[in-house]
Write a protein that holds these residues in place. Structure first.
Motif, PDB file in Angstrom:
ATOM      1  N   THR A  98       0.857  -1.197   0.000  1.00  0.00           N
ATOM      2  CA  THR A  98       0.000   0.000   0.000  1.00  0.00           C
ATOM      3  C   THR A  98       0.892   1.247   0.000  1.00  0.00           C
ATOM      4  OG1 THR A  98      -1.728  -1.159   1.210  1.00  0.00           O
ATOM      5  CG2 THR A  98      -1.782   1.254   1.222  1.00  0.00           C
ATOM      6  N   THR A 119      -3.202   3.764  -2.855  1.00  0.00           N
ATOM      7  CA  THR A 119      -3.520   2.605  -3.699  1.00  0.00           C
ATOM      8  C   THR A 119      -2.644   1.427  -3.303  1.00  0.00           C
ATOM      9  OG1 THR A 119      -3.713   1.821  -5.974  1.00  0.00           O
ATOM     10  CG2 THR A 119      -1.821   3.213  -5.479  1.00  0.00           C
ATOM     11  N   SER A 120      -3.064   0.238  -3.713  1.00  0.00           N
ATOM     12  CA  SER A 120      -2.290  -0.991  -3.487  1.00  0.00           C
ATOM     13  C   SER A 120      -1.564  -1.359  -4.771  1.00  0.00           C
ATOM     14  CB  SER A 120      -3.192  -2.148  -3.058  1.00  0.00           C
ATOM     15  OG  SER A 120      -3.772  -1.879  -1.807  1.00  0.00           O
ATOM     16  N   LEU A 121      -0.298  -1.658  -4.634  1.00  0.00           N
ATOM     17  CA  LEU A 121       0.553  -1.962  -5.790  1.00  0.00           C
ATOM     18  C   LEU A 121       1.078  -3.397  -5.657  1.00  0.00           C
ATOM     19  CD1 LEU A 121       1.858  -0.734  -8.344  1.00  0.00           C
ATOM     20  CD2 LEU A 121       3.820  -0.106  -6.929  1.00  0.00           C
ATOM     21  N   ASP A 122       0.857  -4.205  -6.701  1.00  0.00           N
ATOM     22  CA  ASP A 122       1.359  -5.595  -6.720  1.00  0.00           C
ATOM     23  C   ASP A 122       2.818  -5.571  -7.181  1.00  0.00           C
ATOM     24  OD1 ASP A 122       0.338  -8.695  -8.418  1.00  0.00           O
ATOM     25  OD2 ASP A 122       1.601  -8.287  -6.665  1.00  0.00           O
ATOM     26  N   VAL A 123       3.717  -5.639  -6.209  1.00  0.00           N
ATOM     27  CA  VAL A 123       5.155  -5.522  -6.501  1.00  0.00           C
ATOM     28  C   VAL A 123       5.717  -6.889  -6.885  1.00  0.00           C
ATOM     29  CG1 VAL A 123       7.422  -4.895  -5.567  1.00  0.00           C
ATOM     30  CG2 VAL A 123       5.388  -3.578  -4.932  1.00  0.00           C
ATOM     31  N   ALA A 180       4.377  -0.194 -13.488  1.00  0.00           N
ATOM     32  CA  ALA A 180       3.057  -0.103 -12.883  1.00  0.00           C
ATOM     33  C   ALA A 180       2.419   1.235 -13.287  1.00  0.00           C
ATOM     34  CB  ALA A 180       3.148  -0.213 -11.372  1.00  0.00           C
ATOM     35  N   ILE A 228      -0.835   4.073 -12.306  1.00  0.00           N
ATOM     36  CA  ILE A 228      -1.759   4.489 -11.243  1.00  0.00           C
ATOM     37  C   ILE A 228      -2.638   5.611 -11.804  1.00  0.00           C
ATOM     38  CG2 ILE A 228      -1.958   5.471  -8.949  1.00  0.00           C
ATOM     39  CD1 ILE A 228       0.838   4.322  -8.362  1.00  0.00           C
ATOM     40  N   LYS A 242       5.451   5.209   1.632  1.00  0.00           N
ATOM     41  CA  LYS A 242       4.967   3.966   2.263  1.00  0.00           C
ATOM     42  C   LYS A 242       5.091   4.156   3.774  1.00  0.00           C
ATOM     43  CE  LYS A 242       5.785  -1.010   2.612  1.00  0.00           C
ATOM     44  NZ  LYS A 242       5.938  -1.016   4.079  1.00  0.00           N
TER      45      LYS A 242
END
Length: 418
Positions: free
Chosen positions: A360, A377-381, A388, A390, A408
């Motif tokens: 997040t 937002t949530s980021l799939d790392v 990515a 946004i 973060k």
């Protein structure tokens, strides 16, 4: 730097590699041209560069590694031998895939390669880490020269001109670099010397013990012959008594008896000497057995030292993993570049990830007049180089300049202007 790592070789169960795929033909071609104890084999196949290493073991067995780069070329290869030789030293120290025998020679104990996946994973990570240190010596792979045959071969020795060798790696199908000496690390040479000396001393003690056992058996046979003489004397004495009872030649009988007594004394003296020799041989045997036990204790101590060194390596690796985990919790990725599309209102991130998880983050947008907008937002790392996008909640004016800050847990982790 994204790389693919292979382990291959001829082990107790025959030829094996991990992972097992179409590359086996390339690696077996590497082995077919292996002329020395160690060599580096480099193969170009289109946009792929294979950097391989082969170390010969006992009989026809060998172990090899290969690192594959896609679209990249190493322009400095003088550190490859050092990297691979250190890998060999670490494997021998652990003693799982390869190890020293009693004579100080490197041999293999592997029958099924897939049963050593944990060790292979550690090996792959070491090779990836080693090649990442070559990142400043990597350039884009030049275009293929269509005047060169795909399977063309050129051989070098490690002392040849490096520029010629590097040119050959991308202009020829196969390039081999041979090294005939100095391929063991100092640590490996030290262990090898200790084991070779212990083996030689053990052989010498075994030979001495065998000689003493032969001499001991010979002495026992001589002792049995003396007993036979005594038995015969007893028979002779009985004959003398019989003759005496018959009153025949009493003087002659006395003389014979005196002579027999002298023989007995002589044989008894000889028997005493033989018994002393047997006692000395037994003492020598005990001394040799004591020396053998001392050498066995030395060998066990050397093995314990190797185990202790392996434990230190494991502890260092665990400390490194703990440190990397702490860094990943604070900095899950590094922002390499930020751009914004005013038409789609998407913020594009080029980042290098250190973990595989959902993170997040908070995006703060600043204009020249201050904070413009904020989005959480949530980021799939994902691990490695990734992209990515946004979607921002507010439309931005393309005539103005903006600064995008990524946070973060309210900690700044990256940003950029657009």
């Amino acid at each position: 730097m994204n790389v693919t790592v292979y382990l291959f070789g001829e082990f107790l169960g025959g030829y094996m590699q991990y992972p097992d795929d179409y590359t086996s033909k390339i690696f077996q071609n590497f082995q077919a041209n292996a002329k020395m104890t160690t060599q580096i084999a480099i193969h170009r196949d289109g946009n792929l560069m294979y950097y391989g290493y082969i170390r010969k073991l006992e009989k026809d067995r060998y172990i090899g590694f290969c690192v594959v780069l896609n679209g990249l070329l190493l322009v400095r290869i003088d550190g490859l031998f050092t990297l691979f030789e250190n890998i060999i030293s670490n494997l021998v120290t652990k003693g799982r895939l390869i190890h020293f025998d009693e004579q100080g020679e490197i041999v293999t104990r592997v029958e099924k390669l897939y049963m050593n996946r944990e060790e292979i994973s550690l090996l792959a990570e070491s090779l990836r880490g080693g090649f990442n240190r070559f990142e400043n010596s990597v350039v884009s792979l030049p275009a293929i020269s269509y005047g060169t045959v795909k399977d063309s071969v050129k051989n070098f020795v490690v002392e040849d001109d490096l520029n010629e060798i590097i040119k050959s790696t991308y202009t020829n199908g196969y390039t081999y670099i041979y090294k005939s000496k100095g391929f063991n690390t100092a640590q490996l040479n030290s262990y090898k010397g200790v084991l070779a000396k212990s083996y030689k001393e053990k052989e010498e003690l075994t030979q001495k013990l065998t000689a003493l056992q032969i001499e001991y058996a010979k002495t026992l046979r001589q002792k049995k012959q003396i007993k036979m003489v005594l038995f015969l004397f007893a028979i002779l004495l009985g004959c003398v008594v019989f003759l005496f009872s018959m009153n025949e030649s009493l003087n002659i009988t006395r003389n014979n008896l005196s002579s027999a007594n002298e023989t007995i004394h002589t044989q008894q003296d000889s028997l005493t000497i033989k018994n002393i020799q047997i006692s000395n041989l037994y003492l020598e045997k005990r001394r040799l057995e004591h020396n053998r036990r001392v050498e066995e204790l030395k060998r066990r101590k050397a093995e314990n030292d190797l185990d202790s060194l392996y434990g230190v390596c494991i502890e260092a690796e665990n400390n490194f993993n703990s440190l990397r985990k702490m860094i990943n919790e604070c900095q899950p990725f590094i922002v390499k570049n930020i751009s914004f599309n005013f038409d789609s209102e998407y913020l594009r991130l080029n980042y290098y990830g250190f973990t595989e998880e959902m993170v997040t983050i908070q995006v703060d947008v600043y204009s020249e007049y201050g904070n413009f907008c904020t989005k959480t937002t949530s980021l799939d790392v994902h691990y490695g180089d990734n992209i990515a996008v946004i979607l921002l909640p507010e439309r931005l004016d393309r005539s103005k300049r903006y600064f995008f800050a990524l946070l973060k847990d309210n900690i700044f982790i990256g940003g950029g202007k657009h």
